[in-house]
Every structure is written in C-alpha cells, then in structure tokens.
Design a protein around this motif. Structure first.
Motif, short mmCIF file in Angstrom:
data_model
loop_
_atom_site.label_atom_id
_atom_site.label_comp_id
_atom_site.label_asym_id
_atom_site.label_seq_id
_atom_site.Cartn_x
_atom_site.Cartn_y
_atom_site.Cartn_z
N GLU A 65 -102.15 -43.71 6.37
CA GLU A 65 -102.75 -44.76 7.21
C GLU A 65 -101.82 -45.21 8.31
O GLU A 65 -102.26 -45.65 9.38
N SER A 72 -99.70 -35.92 9.12
CA SER A 72 -100.27 -36.73 10.21
C SER A 72 -100.37 -35.92 11.50
O SER A 72 -99.75 -34.87 11.64
N TRP A 91 -109.59 -41.49 1.28
CA TRP A 91 -108.35 -41.05 1.92
C TRP A 91 -108.59 -40.45 3.30
O TRP A 91 -107.77 -40.61 4.21
N GLN A 93 -110.94 -41.45 5.32
CA GLN A 93 -111.16 -42.62 6.16
C GLN A 93 -109.82 -43.24 6.57
O GLN A 93 -109.60 -43.57 7.74
N ARG A 94 -108.90 -43.38 5.62
CA ARG A 94 -107.58 -43.92 5.94
C ARG A 94 -106.84 -43.02 6.93
O ARG A 94 -106.14 -43.50 7.83
N TYR A 95 -107.00 -41.72 6.74
CA TYR A 95 -106.35 -40.78 7.65
C TYR A 95 -106.85 -40.98 9.09
O TYR A 95 -106.07 -41.04 10.04
N LEU A 97 -108.15 -43.63 10.41
CA LEU A 97 -107.69 -44.92 10.94
C LEU A 97 -106.25 -44.84 11.42
O LEU A 97 -105.87 -45.50 12.40
N GLY A 98 -105.44 -44.03 10.75
CA GLY A 98 -104.03 -43.93 11.11
C GLY A 98 -103.70 -42.82 12.08
O GLY A 98 -102.57 -42.73 12.57
N THR A 121 -116.62 -45.08 10.14
CA THR A 121 -115.32 -44.91 10.79
C THR A 121 -115.37 -43.79 11.81
O THR A 121 -114.84 -43.91 12.93
#
Length: 211
Positions: A65, A72, A91, A93-95, A97-98, A121
């Motif tokens: 994130e 990343s 996970w 979704q978190r990826y 966002l980050g 997202t």
C-alpha cells in the motif's frame, strides 16, 4: 509448496541465457514477476495463499500500500483465476491504491475477481481494466504495453471439482521471445495443442502438480 528464495528463478534463467534482458522472479506459489526494459508484469503475484499453498511473504505484502514493496511499480497485473493462492481482492485493491501507475489489469469476470470494492477502486483511479469472459478454447490478443502483445485464452482448471472456475492462460510476446503462463491449467485438455499449434514457446511456466 514453500516459496523459492527471491531471485532464484531469475538466476536460473540468466544462467541459460546470459544476454537476456528479461528477468523472472518467483514471488510465491504460481506468482511471478516478469521484468524487462518494456515494463514489469505481475502474474498471480498478489495473494495471501490458501489450501496449503505458499502465500506471498509478509515482507512483500507489507509494503504494497505504501508503494515500497519489491513488487511495487508494476505496469500490468494479470490473474489466471480467483483462487486465494493466486488472487486476493483486498490485496490487489491495496496494491492499486499504493501504485497509481498501473497501466492495465486483466481479471476473470467471476467473483471474487469482480469484488465490488476492487471494482470501485479500479473505476475511481481510472485504471485500464479488461474483464475476461471467454469460452474454453477461445483466444483474444491485446497490446497492453508498447511492443508487448498478450494472447489470452481460457482453459479448464485442473480437477473436475473446479470445472466451473474461469481460468485463463497468458501467452506473452516481447523482445523476440514467447512466454507462456499456464497457471493451474488442466494440461491434457484437447484444445491446448490447438491453441499453441503455431507457437514457439521460449519459457513455459506450469504447475508441476498438474502435469
């Protein structure tokens, strides 16, 4: 099975082709990161594991994130199917966002890959999204990145109990090479030879449990 140490798979391929500019890194289970001068592609590489299969290490997940994870800044996210040892909606979704620079995501059009929070997202961040809903033996080609072509075809998941699972194979063409990701494909299904009749595969990634 336990995840191989980071870089071990890449080192193996480098030993075979010292001049190759592509690098493959095994993340966990069937999850792989493909890095090349043309971009970075993650296949089944964002998940928490399940059914006794290895999960993506916490050292990788914890930085997702914040955009500081070893995986990343990928350009393309691809998923063969929605089983928890290949995909996690939370996970992913978190990826997203980050890592706002993601240039494309390919997902089977079947829950949990169509998780509403993940879809929101993707839409809110205007991430190019390709839902996959093909029949077995049907293929479609995309050019998700400059000078990269991806041919995607549906195949049965190994095991009769998983016959309703939408499962996809990814056949990449880049820098004069062909790479094929079979995921959990039933490798003896009749269409496989037909789908690959004119292919010249340089690197094949397949689950040995299903051979």
């Amino acid at each position: 099975p336990p995840a191989l140490p980071a870089g071990r798979l890449a080192a193996f391929f480098e030993s075979l082709e010292p001049q190759s500019s592509e690098q493959l890194t095994l993340i966990a289970n069937a999850g792989v990161m493909l890095s090349s001068p043309l971009g970075t592609i993650l296949v089944d590489a964002i998940h928490g594991g399940g059914a006794g299969f290895s999960s993506v290490p916490a050292s990788i997940l914890n930085g997702i994130e914040a955009g500081s994870s070893p995986i990343s800044q990928a350009d393309l996210l691809c998923f063969t199917h929605g089983h928890p040892d290949h995909f996690s909606a939370a996970w992913v979704q978190r990826y997203l966002l980050g890592n706002p620079g993601v240039r494309g995501i390919f997902l089977p059009e079947q829950f949990p890959c169509t998780d509403p929070n993940l879809m929101q997202t993707i839409s809110h961040n205007q991430i190019p999204y390709t839902p996959l809903h093909l029949t077995v033996g049907q293929a479609i080609s995309y050019s998700p990145l400059p000078q990269v072509t991806c041919r995607i075809f549906r195949s049965p998941h190994a095991g009769k109990e998983y016959r309703m699972v939408e499962h996809y194979c990814y056949h990449f063409f880049l820098e004069g090479k062909q790479l094929l990701f079979l995921g959990d494909t039933q490798c003896n299904f009749p269409y496989l030879q037909q789908m690959l009749s004119n292919a010249s595969i340089d690197i094949l990634l397949v689950n040995p449990l299903f051979l």
